[in-house]
Scaffold this motif. Structure first.
Motif, short mmCIF file in Angstrom:
data_model
loop_
_atom_site.label_atom_id
_atom_site.label_comp_id
_atom_site.label_asym_id
_atom_site.label_seq_id
_atom_site.Cartn_x
_atom_site.Cartn_y
_atom_site.Cartn_z
N ILE A 228 -3.13 -2.06 2.99
CA ILE A 228 -2.24 -1.60 2.39
C ILE A 228 -3.09 -0.23 1.58
O ILE A 228 -4.33 -0.59 1.53
CB ILE A 228 -2.03 -1.90 0.85
N PRO A 229 -3.11 1.40 2.08
CA PRO A 229 -4.35 1.93 1.75
C PRO A 229 -4.43 2.78 0.10
O PRO A 229 -3.38 2.15 -0.14
CB PRO A 229 -4.14 3.03 2.90
N MET A 230 -5.56 2.05 -0.42
CA MET A 230 -5.87 2.75 -1.75
C MET A 230 -6.78 3.86 -1.93
O MET A 230 -7.46 3.22 -1.03
CB MET A 230 -6.03 1.58 -2.62
N VAL B 204 -5.38 4.73 -7.50
CA VAL B 204 -4.82 3.32 -7.31
C VAL B 204 -6.05 2.05 -6.94
O VAL B 204 -6.06 0.65 -7.29
CB VAL B 204 -4.40 3.33 -6.03
N GLY B 205 -7.19 2.59 -6.46
CA GLY B 205 -7.98 1.78 -5.87
C GLY B 205 -8.92 1.40 -7.36
O GLY B 205 -8.93 0.23 -7.14
N PRO C 69 -3.39 10.88 0.69
CA PRO C 69 -4.25 11.71 1.67
C PRO C 69 -5.92 11.37 0.84
O PRO C 69 -6.28 12.21 1.29
CB PRO C 69 -3.82 12.90 0.32
N ILE C 70 -5.65 10.72 -0.02
CA ILE C 70 -7.40 10.97 -1.17
C ILE C 70 -7.69 9.50 -0.16
O ILE C 70 -8.41 9.79 0.01
CB ILE C 70 -6.84 10.36 -2.03
N PHE C 71 -6.70 8.97 0.25
CA PHE C 71 -8.13 7.61 1.16
C PHE C 71 -8.38 8.36 2.16
O PHE C 71 -9.61 7.93 2.98
CB PHE C 71 -6.44 6.51 1.31
N PHE C 72 -7.79 9.20 2.75
CA PHE C 72 -8.51 9.38 4.42
C PHE C 72 -9.48 10.34 3.95
O PHE C 72 -10.33 11.08 4.41
CB PHE C 72 -7.39 10.42 5.19
#
Length: 321
Positions: A271-273, A278-279, A308-311
């Protein structure tokens, strides 16, 4: 205006995913609002569906809003406006000068991004609305973050989804955690709880930016506005839990510990955060549970999006290496 069929009806309920037993002595679940099928999803997509219905009742030809260069809200609204065949104008503080993936997606949607000092935002918004009206245009302004009754309504409905899941799966969530920013998401969840009469759980907003006094005040104001005359009868102060203990320096900033939590969840759960919303909130939730010695409970965390911010962080890591 063009229709968006997805937003013409109520959104389908997002899935609730049980997580592994890697996070301490509680049973953890995650509601995946990041999987709402519009522009990378998230709580802003849920809110956009409500604003879409409002806009479709008007003769709007340009949508305006406010947000930072990393704003999920601006990404969603710019994409929604483009889908509807409307113009979009975003006011953004020039202090946030970096170009992020959300910024690029806003640009790809054809939105105009106007920057100004953060101290001049309110005046710039009013001047720009007036300028459009003088040009014969009909602007519709959405407050930053999807603030306002439509944004609150989105998470009153989200709360009802949670209740439906509980009934169908014979489970009760003792705590609901989420990232609390501009406040409409938390206001909607609390309003949903107040309207349902449920008192056997805590909804905990983990602030990603605001200090406690300001953040709590904004959420309470949103609850009061949404409930109207019912506020005095229904509102219970203890049901508004807002903590600023895990802001880690404020909006957009994060610690190495938050980054490590994000990496662990990606590796363990897939799960990407992101580090902004979120993270940071998920890491804050784990700390809250530990510090308050909470164990043996059913915990729900709402994933409010930000893929998108995960990337962004992956690109930063690559550049650093």
């Amino acid at each position: 205006m063009r229709r968006i069929p997805l937003f013409e009806r109520e959104l389908e309920r997002t899935c609730v995913q049980e997580l592994s037993d890697s996070y301490g002595p509680n049973r953890l679940f995650m509601k995946r609002d990041d999987m709402i099928p519009f522009s990378f999803g998230g709580n802003k997509a849920r809110k956009a569906a409500e604003f879409y219905r409002e806009i479709m009742k008007t003769d709007t030809d340009i949508v305006m809003t406010y947000g930072s260069n990393s704003s999920n809200h601006c990404r969603i609204i710019a994409n929604m406006a483009a889908s509807m065949g409307l113009g979009c104008h975003i006011i953004s503080p020039q202090e946030n000068g970096m170009v992020h993936n959300n910024t690029r997606l806003v640009q790809k949607s054809g939105a105009v991004i106007e920057t100004c000092p953060v101290s001049a935002v309110a005046g710039t918004i009013e001047n720009r609305k007036q300028a459009y009206r003088e040009q014969g245009k009909r602007p519709y302004f959405i407050e930053g973050g999807g603030h306002g009754n439509p944004g609150v309504e989105a998470y009153v409905k989200g709360y009802r989804e949670i209740e439906a899941y509980e009934r169908e799966h014979s489970v009760h969530f003792d705590y609901i955690f989420h990232a609390s920013g501009t406040g409409a998401t938390q206001a909607g969840l609390v309003c949903g709880q107040l309207l349902s009469g449920e008192q056997e759980r805590k909804i905990v907003g983990i602030s990603i930016a605001r200090e406690a006094q300001r953040g709590r005040s904004v959420v309470e104001d949103s609850i009061r506005t949404y409930l109207g005359e019912r506020f005095a009868q229904l509102y219970q102060e203890e049901q508004l839990v807002f903590t600023d203990a895990y802001r880690s320096g404020g909006y957009g900033s994060y610690t190495e510990e938050i980054a490590e939590t994000i990496d662990f969840v990606m590796q363990r759960e897939g799960i990407p955060m992101d580090t902004t919303y979120v993270g940071k909130a998920f890491h804050g939730m784990l700390a809250y549970l530990q510090e308050n010695k909470i164990s043996g409970r059913n915990i729900l965390f709402i994933h409010t999006g930000g893929c998108p911010i995960f990337f962004d962080r992956l690109e930063e890591s690559r550049l650093d290496g």
